[in-house]
Design a protein around this motif. Sequence first.
Motif, PDB file in Angstrom:
ATOM      1  N   ALA A   1     109.162  56.075  23.493  1.00  0.00           N
ATOM      2  CA  ALA A   1     110.497  55.509  23.242  1.00  0.00           C
ATOM      3  C   ALA A   1     111.364  55.173  24.470  1.00  0.00           C
ATOM      4  CB  ALA A   1     111.329  56.153  22.029  1.00  0.00           C
ATOM      5  N   LEU A   2     111.204  56.063  25.496  1.00  0.00           N
ATOM      6  CA  LEU A   2     111.945  56.023  26.885  1.00  0.00           C
ATOM      7  C   LEU A   2     111.362  54.862  27.465  1.00  0.00           C
ATOM      8  CD1 LEU A   2     112.226  59.761  27.696  1.00  0.00           C
ATOM      9  CD2 LEU A   2     114.212  58.275  26.993  1.00  0.00           C
ATOM     10  N   GLY A   3     110.310  54.677  27.532  1.00  0.00           N
ATOM     11  CA  GLY A   3     109.446  53.729  28.309  1.00  0.00           C
ATOM     12  C   GLY A   3     110.000  52.347  27.854  1.00  0.00           C
ATOM     13  N   VAL A   4     110.047  52.230  26.483  1.00  0.00           N
ATOM     14  CA  VAL A   4     110.538  50.955  25.825  1.00  0.00           C
ATOM     15  C   VAL A   4     112.121  50.720  26.300  1.00  0.00           C
ATOM     16  CG1 VAL A   4     111.302  49.645  23.746  1.00  0.00           C
ATOM     17  CG2 VAL A   4     109.081  50.984  23.820  1.00  0.00           C
TER      18      VAL A   4
ATOM     19  N   LEU B   1     103.954  48.071  34.872  1.00  0.00           N
ATOM     20  CA  LEU B   1     104.104  49.397  35.667  1.00  0.00           C
ATOM     21  C   LEU B   1     104.699  50.563  34.780  1.00  0.00           C
ATOM     22  CD1 LEU B   1     104.896  48.276  39.454  1.00  0.00           C
ATOM     23  CD2 LEU B   1     102.705  48.961  38.366  1.00  0.00           C
ATOM     24  N   ILE B   2     105.850  50.121  34.140  1.00  0.00           N
ATOM     25  CA  ILE B   2     106.345  51.031  33.130  1.00  0.00           C
ATOM     26  C   ILE B   2     105.378  51.574  32.064  1.00  0.00           C
ATOM     27  CG2 ILE B   2     108.336  51.735  31.467  1.00  0.00           C
ATOM     28  CD1 ILE B   2     110.008  49.862  33.305  1.00  0.00           C
ATOM     29  N   ALA B   3     104.659  50.514  31.336  1.00  0.00           N
ATOM     30  CA  ALA B   3     103.815  51.197  30.379  1.00  0.00           C
ATOM     31  C   ALA B   3     102.678  51.913  30.979  1.00  0.00           C
ATOM     32  CB  ALA B   3     103.220  49.876  29.785  1.00  0.00           C
ATOM     33  N   LEU B   4     102.103  51.345  32.172  1.00  0.00           N
ATOM     34  CA  LEU B   4     100.937  52.183  32.710  1.00  0.00           C
ATOM     35  C   LEU B   4     101.411  53.551  33.092  1.00  0.00           C
ATOM     36  CD1 LEU B   4      98.215  52.213  33.994  1.00  0.00           C
ATOM     37  CD2 LEU B   4      98.897  51.502  36.090  1.00  0.00           C
ATOM     38  N   PHE B   5     102.728  53.784  33.749  1.00  0.00           N
ATOM     39  CA  PHE B   5     103.209  54.976  33.871  1.00  0.00           C
ATOM     40  C   PHE B   5     103.499  55.978  32.804  1.00  0.00           C
ATOM     41  CE2 PHE B   5     107.376  57.704  33.983  1.00  0.00           C
ATOM     42  CZ  PHE B   5     106.718  58.725  35.030  1.00  0.00           C
ATOM     43  N   THR B   6     103.953  55.331  31.635  1.00  0.00           N
ATOM     44  CA  THR B   6     104.061  55.895  30.219  1.00  0.00           C
ATOM     45  C   THR B   6     102.876  56.484  29.560  1.00  0.00           C
ATOM     46  OG1 THR B   6     106.121  54.793  30.053  1.00  0.00           O
ATOM     47  CG2 THR B   6     105.199  55.879  28.206  1.00  0.00           C
TER      48      THR B   6
ATOM     49  N   ALA C   1     113.765  51.982  28.967  1.00  0.00           N
ATOM     50  CA  ALA C   1     113.485  51.475  30.387  1.00  0.00           C
ATOM     51  C   ALA C   1     113.168  50.016  30.631  1.00  0.00           C
ATOM     52  CB  ALA C   1     112.581  52.599  31.012  1.00  0.00           C
ATOM     53  N   SER C   2     112.020  49.557  29.908  1.00  0.00           N
ATOM     54  CA  SER C   2     111.704  48.128  29.962  1.00  0.00           C
ATOM     55  C   SER C   2     112.984  47.265  29.613  1.00  0.00           C
ATOM     56  CB  SER C   2     110.538  47.955  29.106  1.00  0.00           C
ATOM     57  OG  SER C   2     109.476  48.576  29.412  1.00  0.00           O
ATOM     58  N   LEU C   3     113.675  47.511  28.342  1.00  0.00           N
ATOM     59  CA  LEU C   3     114.604  46.619  28.021  1.00  0.00           C
ATOM     60  C   LEU C   3     116.015  46.769  29.052  1.00  0.00           C
ATOM     61  CD1 LEU C   3     114.693  47.668  24.157  1.00  0.00           C
ATOM     62  CD2 LEU C   3     113.901  45.696  25.347  1.00  0.00           C
ATOM     63  N   ALA C   4     116.097  47.826  29.699  1.00  0.00           N
ATOM     64  CA  ALA C   4     117.211  48.073  30.521  1.00  0.00           C
ATOM     65  C   ALA C   4     116.768  47.306  31.885  1.00  0.00           C
ATOM     66  CB  ALA C   4     117.331  49.540  30.813  1.00  0.00           C
ATOM     67  N   TYR C   5     115.780  47.437  32.283  1.00  0.00           N
ATOM     68  CA  TYR C   5     115.080  46.392  33.529  1.00  0.00           C
ATOM     69  C   TYR C   5     115.410  44.853  33.250  1.00  0.00           C
ATOM     70  CZ  TYR C   5     112.616  44.219  37.329  1.00  0.00           C
ATOM     71  OH  TYR C   5     112.211  43.346  38.384  1.00  0.00           O
ATOM     72  N   ILE C   6     115.129  44.234  31.699  1.00  0.00           N
ATOM     73  CA  ILE C   6     115.148  43.202  31.736  1.00  0.00           C
ATOM     74  C   ILE C   6     116.511  42.640  31.797  1.00  0.00           C
ATOM     75  CG2 ILE C   6     114.881  41.251  29.893  1.00  0.00           C
ATOM     76  CD1 ILE C   6     112.417  42.931  28.935  1.00  0.00           C
ATOM     77  N   ILE C   7     117.513  43.547  31.132  1.00  0.00           N
ATOM     78  CA  ILE C   7     119.006  43.153  30.929  1.00  0.00           C
ATOM     79  C   ILE C   7     119.789  43.212  32.381  1.00  0.00           C
ATOM     80  CG2 ILE C   7     121.153  44.069  30.224  1.00  0.00           C
ATOM     81  CD1 ILE C   7     119.811  45.183  28.048  1.00  0.00           C
ATOM     82  N   ILE C   8     119.194  44.047  33.296  1.00  0.00           N
ATOM     83  CA  ILE C   8     119.729  44.171  34.597  1.00  0.00           C
ATOM     84  C   ILE C   8     119.261  42.993  35.481  1.00  0.00           C
ATOM     85  CG2 ILE C   8     119.634  45.494  36.873  1.00  0.00           C
ATOM     86  CD1 ILE C   8     119.387  48.013  35.063  1.00  0.00           C
TER      87      ILE C   8
END
Length: 386
Positions: free
Chosen positions: A177-180, A220-225, A182-189
């Motif tokens: 859930a945190l990975g998801v 990368l976020i998905a790989l890390f998670t 983080a991904s959404l936050a990056y897209i918005i930023i």
Amino acid sequence: MIQSKAKSEVIEKRSLNIDIRAYTMILALLGIWVIFTVLTHGDFLSSRNLSMLARQMSITAILATGMVLVIVAGHIDLSVGSVAGFTGAVAAILQVIYHWNTVPTIIITLLVGFIIGTWQGFWIAYRKVPAFIVTLSSMLVFRGGILLITKGVTISPLHQDFGIIGQGYIPPSLSIALGVIASLAYIIIDINNRKSRIKYGLSVPSLSIEISKIIGVIALIALFTGVMISYEGIPVPVLIVLVLVLVLTFVANNTTFGRYVYAIGGNKEAAIYSGINVVKTNMTIFLIMGILSAIAGIVLTSRLNAATTSAGNLFELDAIASAIIGGASTLGGEGTVPGAILGALIMASIDNGMSLMNIDYSILTIVKGLVLVIAVWVDISTKKRG
């Protein structure tokens, strides 16, 4: 119109330099990982070791997030290791000797860090004593303070819930859930940054390149998670680092205080003539550094489940090296929080890889020292060419 154009060109050049340096550091990190993977026959990239590496770098990373602001403003802080050790010892004493619960222990420890930051900021900002001297003095004072309050003995064990801070893991489902998020936050930023650059007439990558970059970061976020949950989940110290990175990156890039820090480091006299309150800004920088040192002390003591007399020894060197390797200029005015984290990961990777190879600690220290010298040389050489 001419001034606006010149300003845009300066911003473009600074952005380009940061991107080139960031990509270079990423390539250097990948190279280090490839070398250690080969030399350790794949053990370096095991999920267990990568999880340990993430935890290992967290304390240095916490200190580096504050150190980059200190260096950008044209200062240096040699006391962060001793302050981390001292505040960690305070937390251990409150728990072991006075039997305090975890929450009040954390609050008081952070307050101690705030007071230490106030003390150092007072001498640096209001009494104009060079930060090098003030923090060198504090390094000696708090290194002695650790011995004084612990009476030279190890203090342990701490409460079980306190240990979660440095040793715990986020459950796999919550890690996903945190990975998801983080991904959404990056897209918005990223979208907001693109709109902002277009608004001010700055060039932006083509839409296809922008989308490719977003996909790459999400991968990368998905790989890390995925790697983290294949072991036990995202370590709690890593989550603390990620939160601090987000907060301090926002502070550095999107607040008046952050702009003042870069302005002071770039040209202090010009900052003063522009009406910037240099005294208040410098005071705030060291207040933040004091609190971050206390957070690092809490994580360190929690991870060790004890306060030791050598806790935090030489941590200041790793924090400074991480900030400089990550792009902070020794001349001030340049550096980023994410860059400092990348530098911390490079330092931790060298440490972790050489430990896996059972290389003597003395050799490890020599290598880390050489890496720091090379990083500073590259920084100065780049400035000369510019």
